[in-house]
Design a protein around this motif. Sequence first.
Motif, mmCIF file in Angstrom:
data_model
loop_
_atom_site.group_PDB
_atom_site.id
_atom_site.type_symbol
_atom_site.label_atom_id
_atom_site.label_comp_id
_atom_site.label_asym_id
_atom_site.label_seq_id
_atom_site.Cartn_x
_atom_site.Cartn_y
_atom_site.Cartn_z
ATOM 1 N N LEU A 49 -10.888 5.588 -2.264
ATOM 2 C CA LEU A 49 -9.457 5.739 -2.008
ATOM 3 C C LEU A 49 -9.187 5.308 -0.574
ATOM 4 O O LEU A 49 -9.648 5.946 0.369
ATOM 5 C CB LEU A 49 -9.034 7.184 -2.244
ATOM 6 C CG LEU A 49 -7.538 7.487 -2.163
ATOM 7 C CD1 LEU A 49 -6.783 6.742 -3.250
ATOM 8 C CD2 LEU A 49 -7.297 8.997 -2.291
ATOM 9 N N SER A 50 -8.435 4.219 -0.400
ATOM 10 C CA SER A 50 -8.246 3.637 0.932
ATOM 11 C C SER A 50 -6.900 3.966 1.555
ATOM 12 O O SER A 50 -6.744 3.849 2.769
ATOM 13 C CB SER A 50 -8.395 2.112 0.871
ATOM 14 O OG SER A 50 -7.393 1.533 0.049
ATOM 15 N N SER A 51 -5.901 4.361 0.762
ATOM 16 C CA SER A 51 -4.588 4.662 1.324
ATOM 17 C C SER A 51 -3.879 5.675 0.444
ATOM 18 O O SER A 51 -4.002 5.639 -0.792
ATOM 19 C CB SER A 51 -3.739 3.391 1.445
ATOM 20 O OG SER A 51 -2.467 3.671 1.995
ATOM 21 N N ARG A 83 -0.048 7.688 0.052
ATOM 22 C CA ARG A 83 1.332 7.980 0.425
ATOM 23 C C ARG A 83 1.932 8.842 -0.680
ATOM 24 O O ARG A 83 2.512 8.351 -1.641
ATOM 25 C CB ARG A 83 2.153 6.693 0.606
ATOM 26 C CG ARG A 83 3.500 6.927 1.301
ATOM 27 C CD ARG A 83 4.346 5.667 1.320
ATOM 28 N NE ARG A 83 4.821 5.328 -0.010
ATOM 29 C CZ ARG A 83 5.515 4.230 -0.304
ATOM 30 N NH1 ARG A 83 5.791 3.372 0.639
ATOM 31 N NH2 ARG A 83 5.911 3.994 -1.540
ATOM 32 N N GLU A 84 1.708 10.110 -0.527
ATOM 33 C CA GLU A 84 2.157 11.045 -1.562
ATOM 34 C C GLU A 84 3.681 11.076 -1.617
ATOM 35 O O GLU A 84 4.352 10.837 -0.611
ATOM 36 C CB GLU A 84 1.598 12.439 -1.256
ATOM 37 C CG GLU A 84 0.083 12.515 -1.405
ATOM 38 C CD GLU A 84 -0.461 13.904 -1.172
ATOM 39 O OE1 GLU A 84 0.188 14.662 -0.404
ATOM 40 O OE2 GLU A 84 -1.497 14.246 -1.744
ATOM 41 N N PRO A 85 4.233 11.331 -2.808
ATOM 42 C CA PRO A 85 3.534 11.806 -4.005
ATOM 43 C C PRO A 85 3.319 10.741 -5.079
ATOM 44 O O PRO A 85 2.904 11.078 -6.190
ATOM 45 C CB PRO A 85 4.504 12.864 -4.534
ATOM 46 C CG PRO A 85 5.857 12.280 -4.213
ATOM 47 C CD PRO A 85 5.701 11.501 -2.929
ATOM 48 N N ASP A 86 3.581 9.469 -4.806
ATOM 49 C CA ASP A 86 3.601 8.502 -5.911
ATOM 50 C C ASP A 86 2.980 7.154 -5.573
ATOM 51 O O ASP A 86 3.227 6.181 -6.258
ATOM 52 C CB ASP A 86 5.046 8.277 -6.376
ATOM 53 C CG ASP A 86 5.948 7.795 -5.238
ATOM 54 O OD1 ASP A 86 5.467 7.697 -4.101
ATOM 55 O OD2 ASP A 86 7.129 7.522 -5.506
ATOM 56 N N PHE A 87 2.161 7.069 -4.519
ATOM 57 C CA PHE A 87 1.581 5.776 -4.184
ATOM 58 C C PHE A 87 0.181 5.964 -3.612
ATOM 59 O O PHE A 87 -0.008 6.719 -2.643
ATOM 60 C CB PHE A 87 2.458 5.045 -3.168
ATOM 61 C CG PHE A 87 1.934 3.680 -2.786
ATOM 62 C CD1 PHE A 87 2.058 2.611 -3.643
ATOM 63 C CD2 PHE A 87 1.311 3.484 -1.569
ATOM 64 C CE1 PHE A 87 1.581 1.368 -3.308
ATOM 65 C CE2 PHE A 87 0.831 2.247 -1.209
ATOM 66 C CZ PHE A 87 0.957 1.174 -2.089
ATOM 67 N N TRP A 88 -0.788 5.242 -4.228
ATOM 68 C CA TRP A 88 -2.169 5.263 -3.767
ATOM 69 C C TRP A 88 -2.749 3.860 -3.887
ATOM 70 O O TRP A 88 -2.315 3.065 -4.741
ATOM 71 C CB TRP A 88 -3.025 6.227 -4.592
ATOM 72 C CG TRP A 88 -2.586 7.649 -4.548
ATOM 73 C CD1 TRP A 88 -2.978 8.620 -3.677
ATOM 74 C CD2 TRP A 88 -1.657 8.287 -5.438
ATOM 75 N NE1 TRP A 88 -2.367 9.814 -3.948
ATOM 76 C CE2 TRP A 88 -1.544 9.638 -5.033
ATOM 77 C CE3 TRP A 88 -0.921 7.858 -6.541
ATOM 78 C CZ2 TRP A 88 -0.724 10.551 -5.678
ATOM 79 C CZ3 TRP A 88 -0.092 8.753 -7.181
ATOM 80 C CH2 TRP A 88 -0.001 10.103 -6.751
ATOM 81 N N ILE A 89 -3.718 3.567 -3.038
ATOM 82 C CA ILE A 89 -4.437 2.291 -3.096
ATOM 83 C C ILE A 89 -5.915 2.593 -3.265
ATOM 84 O O ILE A 89 -6.507 3.329 -2.461
ATOM 85 C CB ILE A 89 -4.212 1.442 -1.828
ATOM 86 C CG1 ILE A 89 -2.733 1.079 -1.691
ATOM 87 C CG2 ILE A 89 -5.058 0.174 -1.890
ATOM 88 C CD1 ILE A 89 -2.423 0.263 -0.445
ATOM 89 N N VAL A 90 -6.510 2.021 -4.310
ATOM 90 C CA VAL A 90 -7.939 2.164 -4.584
ATOM 91 C C VAL A 90 -8.609 0.835 -4.279
ATOM 92 O O VAL A 90 -8.125 -0.225 -4.714
ATOM 93 C CB VAL A 90 -8.187 2.576 -6.051
ATOM 94 C CG1 VAL A 90 -9.674 2.646 -6.342
ATOM 95 C CG2 VAL A 90 -7.527 3.916 -6.347
ATOM 96 N N LYS A 91 -9.687 0.888 -3.536
ATOM 97 C CA LYS A 91 -10.397 -0.332 -3.130
ATOM 98 C C LYS A 91 -11.741 -0.410 -3.849
ATOM 99 O O LYS A 91 -12.502 0.567 -3.887
ATOM 100 C CB LYS A 91 -10.604 -0.345 -1.619
ATOM 101 C CG LYS A 91 -11.342 -1.583 -1.105
ATOM 102 C CD LYS A 91 -11.453 -1.565 0.402
ATOM 103 C CE LYS A 91 -10.080 -1.730 1.040
ATOM 104 N NZ LYS A 91 -10.182 -1.842 2.524
ATOM 105 N N LYS A 92 -12.006 -1.586 -4.407
ATOM 106 C CA LYS A 92 -13.310 -1.877 -4.998
ATOM 107 C C LYS A 92 -14.134 -2.653 -3.983
ATOM 108 O O LYS A 92 -13.667 -3.657 -3.439
ATOM 109 C CB LYS A 92 -13.132 -2.687 -6.284
ATOM 110 C CG LYS A 92 -14.434 -3.036 -6.985
ATOM 111 C CD LYS A 92 -14.160 -3.862 -8.231
ATOM 112 C CE LYS A 92 -15.443 -4.231 -8.952
ATOM 113 N NZ LYS A 92 -15.182 -5.063 -10.157
ATOM 114 N N GLN A 93 -15.338 -2.199 -3.727
ATOM 115 C CA GLN A 93 -16.152 -2.824 -2.695
ATOM 116 C C GLN A 93 -17.632 -2.774 -3.090
ATOM 117 O O GLN A 93 -18.032 -2.022 -3.979
ATOM 118 C CB GLN A 93 -15.953 -2.126 -1.342
ATOM 119 C CG GLN A 93 -16.305 -0.660 -1.349
ATOM 120 C CD GLN A 93 -15.915 0.039 -0.055
ATOM 121 O OE1 GLN A 93 -15.075 -0.434 0.704
ATOM 122 N NE2 GLN A 93 -16.530 1.193 0.203
#
Length: 295
Positions: free
Chosen positions: A117-119, A121-131
């Motif tokens: 989980l890289s970012s 912004r609750e309650p409705d936004f997330w950024i998932v990073k594949k690495q």
Amino acid sequence: MDVTPLDELQWKSPEWIQVFGLRTENVLDYFAESPFFDKTSNNQVIKMQRQFSQLNDPNANVNMSQNIMNLQDGKNGNLEDEFAYVDPARRQILFKYPMYMQLEEELMKLDGTEYVLSSVREPDFWIVKKQRRINDAGAGNSRGPKIIPLQDYYIIGANVYQSPTVFKIVQSRLMSTSYHLNSTLERLYDLIEFQPSQGVHYKVPIDTSSTTTASTNGNNTGGGSNKNSVRPTGGANLATVPSTTNANMTVNTVGTGGQTVDNGAGRPGNGNMGITTEMLDKLMVTSIRSTPNYI
């Protein structure tokens, strides 16, 4: 069978959200249910190990929380040194959510593909990073593992998207530009006109409002043909307009035929107003009342 590309796919699971809810603590579990998740990743390996091992220590979360409080108070800098290779934004997530710090410690022991989980912004936004993680055992802990970014995923509300590649973005922009240029050229071709006397030229756009005004003025001017009428006094050199007309407009008799024309005194730009429709109507009434002598 045609398979939809992942960068054109939108996925969501309202049933899962209805049962578990969606928040930062379980957003990776929600993402693991999507078709974007790789079942051979290190996250899946750790999940299987947790299910079939005796790692349910009730004091684990308490100890982790205590370490975070000590780090915030400046009493323990070991955790900050341990995660020095992590970017500051994701490091704040690790310190705020103990389960992600524990997951990071377990991922540090493995090589291969992983999801973090890289970012947030609750309650409705997330950024998932594949690495991809490559642990360099000979370099020591000071340098940390080598991280190679592979892909980003956005979770907006309940929808999961895969971020497009730079190639896809440039391709989309070029296709949009080409489409609009083609539409513009087609419209320009419709404006081209050829005439033998003038050659190829562009048509002049016609303003409908000005055309209507010009047509109305033309009709009114046509009614002014009565001023070129034969006056009854054929030998007179000057005929004055009756008192009912504008005093600034004069009519001169030209030639022996007695035809009357405008001498230009009433034209615009000569200091006097031009001939109006009211003037022409009065001239016409005057002409009808007179009794011309036909030669």
